[in-house]
Design an enzyme around this catalytic site. Structure first.
Site, PDB file in Angstrom:
ATOM      1  N   PRO A   2       0.894  -1.176   0.098  1.00 61.36           N
ATOM      2  CA  PRO A   2      -0.175  -0.048   0.178  1.00 61.36           C
ATOM      3  C   PRO A   2       0.938   1.256   0.013  1.00 61.36           C
ATOM      4  O   PRO A   2       1.882   1.470   0.666  1.00 61.36           O
ATOM      5  CB  PRO A   2      -0.874  -0.169   1.266  1.00 61.36           C
ATOM      6  N   GLU A   3       0.528   2.030  -1.050  1.00 57.98           N
ATOM      7  CA  GLU A   3       1.045   3.372  -0.955  1.00 57.98           C
ATOM      8  C   GLU A   3       0.300   4.513  -0.391  1.00 57.98           C
ATOM      9  O   GLU A   3      -0.674   4.184  -0.330  1.00 57.98           O
ATOM     10  CB  GLU A   3       1.694   3.612  -2.537  1.00 57.98           C
TER      11      GLU A   3
END
Ligand SMILES: [Zn+2]
Length: 268
Positions: A2-3
């Site tokens: 996840p960014e």
């Protein structure tokens, strides 16, 4: 992993669900997930506390609590926060909230991390600027790039340089700016720097609008998928034709991570 767009989506999804709710119980199923304080103190500090809100800094989630402290979560490679997600495997921690609700921290690769701290800066204090806030100006970006001889992609992934970008959105931003991932940061022209600055903001904003990229384990708090990966132009697209020139997308290794790019459009 996840960014920024994925963590922002999770924050927006969770905020109306958790804000104002008292924590009734905490169960840590993987002791290593709690980085500080010791797991026993972590649980004791949370139970009875009320969640006031949720913020994001880089790829971290910060839950503000009634007693002034913060529950901080980093999802790392495969962490997922599921609302009322009871029957799932790989649970690292489970937080029971009033109203018979439950926040489940699911983590297949078991790298995710939790903290309970009085001062969030002890965890997130070293992060670079937020790319979607006004503080990330073109002048500041140019100033930070011009002294660095590292490959531009390596800098974009460095959370001390810029907070929130990871492999997928760095690849997308470099493609949009037509820059080779191995180009040296200090070799960027004024126009190239401006193009990259604009591309970073655009790919992140688009990622948020599409609720993140579910290329692997990322899910929204309700278990749903994001759609950002459906509009990726190079990330995770090795061998597929470049949308501009049809050259097959290549993947090279850069400091142990894959970098996807078009060898024709993105010159060094
Ligand atoms: Zn191309």
């Amino acid at each position: 992993m996840p960014e920024l767009p994925e963590v922002e989506t999770i924050k927006e999804g969770l905020r109306p669900l958790v804000a104002g709710r008292r924590i009734l119980g905490v169960e840590v199923l993987r002791a290593g997930a709690v980085k500080a304080p010791p797991a026993e103190d972590f649980c004791r500090g949370l139970v009875g506390n009320r969640v006031l809100g949720v913020e994001r800094r880089g790829k971290y989630l910060l839950f503000s609590l009634e007693d002034g402290r913060f529950l901080i979560v980093h999802l790392k490679m495969t962490g997922v926060l599921l609302w009322d997600g009871e029957d799932v495997p790989y649970i690292s921690a489970r937080i029971a909230l009033e109203g018979s609700h439950c926040l489940v921290f699911q983590d297949r690769r078991r790298l995710g991390a939790l903290w309970l701290v009085a001062d969030p800066n002890t965890v997130v204090g070293g992060l670079g600027p937020e790319p979607l806030r006004p503080e990330f100006t073109l002048e500041a970006f140019r100033e930070r790039l011009k002294k660095r001889s590292a490959p531009v992609k390596a800098l974009l992934l460095d959370q001390h340089f810029l907070a929130g970008l990871g492999n997928m959105y760095a690849d997308e931003a470099l493609f949009q700016a037509r820059l080779h991932p191995l180009k040296k940061a200090k070799a960027l022209s004024q126009a190239e720097t401006a193009g990259l600055h604009r591309a970073i903001k655009e790919v992140l904003s688009r990622g948020i609008a599409l609720k993140g990229a579910s290329v692997d384990t990322y899910r929204l708090p309700d278990g749903g998928r994001g759609g950002a990966h459906l509009v990726f132009q190079v990330a995770h697209r090795r061998g597929l034709p470049c949308p501009i020139c049809s050259t097959p997308i290549q993947r090279i290794s850069l400091r142990g991570r894959g970098a996807y790019f078009c060898p024709s459009c993105q010159n060094r």
